[in-house]
Design a protein around this motif. Structure first.
Motif, mmCIF file in Angstrom:
data_model
loop_
_atom_site.group_PDB
_atom_site.id
_atom_site.type_symbol
_atom_site.label_atom_id
_atom_site.label_comp_id
_atom_site.label_asym_id
_atom_site.label_seq_id
_atom_site.Cartn_x
_atom_site.Cartn_y
_atom_site.Cartn_z
ATOM 1 N N TYR A 153 0.945 -1.190 0.058
ATOM 2 C CA TYR A 153 0.035 -0.016 0.115
ATOM 3 C C TYR A 153 0.903 1.170 -0.056
ATOM 4 O O TYR A 153 2.048 1.447 0.556
ATOM 5 C CB TYR A 153 -1.046 0.019 1.224
ATOM 6 C CG TYR A 153 -0.600 0.496 2.731
ATOM 7 C CD1 TYR A 153 -0.353 1.297 3.155
ATOM 8 C CD2 TYR A 153 -0.251 -0.884 3.305
ATOM 9 C CE1 TYR A 153 0.227 1.717 4.380
ATOM 10 C CE2 TYR A 153 0.290 -0.850 4.700
ATOM 11 C CZ TYR A 153 0.507 0.544 5.063
ATOM 12 O OH TYR A 153 1.034 0.699 6.353
ATOM 13 N N ALA A 154 0.573 2.266 -0.945
ATOM 14 C CA ALA A 154 1.203 3.476 -1.093
ATOM 15 C C ALA A 154 0.923 4.382 0.281
ATOM 16 O O ALA A 154 -0.229 4.818 0.539
ATOM 17 C CB ALA A 154 0.663 4.299 -2.099
ATOM 18 N N SER A 155 2.071 4.686 1.075
ATOM 19 C CA SER A 155 1.900 5.423 2.545
ATOM 20 C C SER A 155 2.392 6.646 2.154
ATOM 21 O O SER A 155 3.270 7.234 1.928
ATOM 22 C CB SER A 155 2.667 4.654 3.325
ATOM 23 O OG SER A 155 2.605 5.135 4.427
ATOM 24 N N GLY A 156 1.350 7.619 2.468
ATOM 25 C CA GLY A 156 1.399 9.212 1.973
ATOM 26 C C GLY A 156 0.165 10.011 2.491
ATOM 27 O O GLY A 156 -0.236 9.767 3.439
ATOM 28 N N GLY A 157 -0.157 10.738 1.639
ATOM 29 C CA GLY A 157 -1.332 11.348 1.751
ATOM 30 C C GLY A 157 -1.475 12.317 2.861
ATOM 31 O O GLY A 157 -2.266 12.318 3.691
ATOM 32 N N TRP A 317 8.060 2.387 7.589
ATOM 33 C CA TRP A 317 8.543 3.770 7.239
ATOM 34 C C TRP A 317 10.132 3.894 7.775
ATOM 35 O O TRP A 317 10.145 4.142 9.113
ATOM 36 C CB TRP A 317 7.676 4.608 7.736
ATOM 37 C CG TRP A 317 7.755 6.218 7.358
ATOM 38 C CD1 TRP A 317 8.720 6.869 7.895
ATOM 39 C CD2 TRP A 317 7.179 6.599 6.436
ATOM 40 N NE1 TRP A 317 8.481 8.279 7.184
ATOM 41 C CE2 TRP A 317 7.397 7.935 6.139
ATOM 42 C CE3 TRP A 317 5.996 6.479 5.366
ATOM 43 C CZ2 TRP A 317 7.162 9.154 5.349
ATOM 44 C CZ3 TRP A 317 5.562 7.474 4.324
ATOM 45 C CH2 TRP A 317 5.957 8.864 4.515
ATOM 46 N N GLY A 318 10.898 3.873 7.341
ATOM 47 C CA GLY A 318 12.464 3.961 7.666
ATOM 48 C C GLY A 318 13.241 3.848 6.548
ATOM 49 O O GLY A 318 13.099 3.889 5.271
ATOM 50 N N SER A 342 6.875 3.558 1.589
ATOM 51 C CA SER A 342 6.706 4.847 1.783
ATOM 52 C C SER A 342 6.656 5.711 0.309
ATOM 53 O O SER A 342 7.500 5.392 -0.373
ATOM 54 C CB SER A 342 7.957 5.238 2.664
ATOM 55 O OG SER A 342 8.164 6.593 2.455
ATOM 56 N N LEU A 343 5.888 6.639 0.309
ATOM 57 C CA LEU A 343 5.962 7.434 -0.810
ATOM 58 C C LEU A 343 6.428 9.042 -0.488
ATOM 59 O O LEU A 343 6.201 9.665 -1.196
ATOM 60 C CB LEU A 343 4.730 7.617 -1.739
ATOM 61 C CG LEU A 343 4.331 6.269 -2.664
ATOM 62 C CD1 LEU A 343 3.119 6.460 -3.535
ATOM 63 C CD2 LEU A 343 5.435 5.862 -3.233
#
Length: 388
Positions: A153-157, A317-318, A342-343
């Motif tokens: 899953y794309a993590s950002g937003g 996330w790292g 992470s994006l």
């Protein structure tokens, strides 16, 4: 496999202005991590990551000091293959002989925070060493992969209500069928968070999974209100609705909604995860290998998730090192079905290592290279190492 040296490097790299974002942590202009290097008598090196903060930036000087002044003397001369025994030794200190003879923990006073983060990096480096020595990926040593590939899953937003649809839609256009966005205090009001989620759902359509992450910043009443108002948006999970200091509050939020609740990235050791589970506070377990105690504790957490029939979704996330630690653990666990990718601006993911970490059409394949499968870029390390 006798350990001859243990090193810790605080790396701090600026994030390109075009890739910076504002969240409840403020404007993130640089990325920090602590690289742990364990060297054996043969010259073989294992690598791991220890975190000073859950987010992208944090002062890592205390972790460097802990590794080099407190833990290194306990490690030199030890057999790197004895990962579990070493973990117990570092966690229990001078009372480790009691722990091993009695079969229960006698932990040192500093059993949370800096010490466990430092142990996390060391533990992951030891798993990396073991994999390299056996010429096997860590996932194979952990019991083998439960699947050949896994969706990411794309993590950002972070965008506002007017632009969040475009931002998340951009992730979907890259092949991701699941996206995560940030909510909470950064929006000033619950109403603004709700508007952003509604805009996101309208933009990506009903089939794309949407996760929300409040970074623990809502109060319990605010989190309940948020859940009630976005029930129709079909969220895949709501992450860290309230402070990790308030696990009963997290349980209260979970009891008030049908939205699955996720947490765990701020927790140290599987004991903290056990407490969340006993409180019936979570549906999704999110250990961070660079915080919780390394791959060893991540796998203990994975077993808890499996036993209690919860979903495992490691916090990835790292840097590339903690990301791949989470990936190996996830593929080894039957409870994990999706990987965080992470994006945000993250030079530690792409410039710190020689390999290219890729997601193809929203999917990541099971690791196949020995150890973590990563080679540090020593020019990058030398350029961005901080003096402690």
């Amino acid at each position: 496999m006798i350990i001859t040296n243990v090193e810790a490097f605080w790396l701090q790299c600026p994030i390109a202005e075009s890739k910076q974002h504002i969240s409840d942590y403020g404007l993130l202009t640089h990325f920090d991590m602590t690289l742990i290097v364990v060297t054996t008598k043969s010259g073989l090196k294992g690598f791991g990551e220890a975190k000073a903060a859950v987010g992208s930036s944090g002062v890592c000087a205390s972790i460097v000091s802990c590794v080099e002044n407190e833990l290194k003397p306990l490690l030199v001369g030890k057999d790197a293959r004895n990962i579990t025994r070493i973990w117990e030794h570092l966690y229990n200190g001078t009372r480790d002989h009691y722990a091993l003879s009695r079969g229960r923990k006698f932990p040192i006073l500093g059993r949370r925070g800096t010490t466990i983060s430092a142990i996390s990096g060391i533990d992951t480096a030891l798993w990396d060493l073991k994999g390299k020595s056996l010429e096997k990926p860590i996932v194979e040593i952990l019991g083998g992969s439960c699947r050949d590939s896994m969706p990411a899953y794309a993590s950002g937003g972070w965008a506002d209500a007017d632009q969040i649809g475009e931002q998340l839609g951009g992730y979907v256009s890259r092949g991701f069928q699941a996206v995560k966005m940030r909510v909470g205090v950064m929006d000033n009001t619950v109403n603004n968070s709700v508007k952003r989620v509604e805009a996101a759902r309208e933009a990506v359509g009903p089939e794309v999974k949407i996760m929300t992450d409040a970074h623990g910043t809502f109060s319990v009443p605010e989190a309940k209100q948020f859940c009630r108002r976005v029930e129709d948006c079909n969220l895949y999970w709501f992450e860290e609705p309230v402070s990790p200091d308030n696990p009963k509050g997290t349980a209260e939020v979970r009891a008030s909604t049908t939205i699955p609740i996720a947490a765990g990235e701020s927790e140290y050791t599987s004991f903290d995860i056990r407490d969340l589970i006993q409180l019936r506070a979570i549906d999704v377990v999110q250990p961070d290998a660079a915080i919780i105690g390394g791959i060893s504790e991540t796998m203990k957490t994975a077993h808890l998730a499996s036993v209690f029939q919860l979903e495992l979704a490691p916090h990835c996330w790292g840097s590339a090192f903690s990301f791949m630690a989470g990936v190996h653990a996830a593929f080894a666990s039957p409870s994990a079905t999706i990987i965080e990718f992470s994006l945000g601006g993250n030079p530690m993911m792409y410039e710190l290592v020689e390999e290219s970490i890729e997601v193809s059409d929203g999917t990541i394949s099971a690791p196949e290279k020995p150890g973590l499968g990563l080679t540090p870029n020593w020019d990058f390390i030398r350029e961005y190492s901080q003096t402690v």
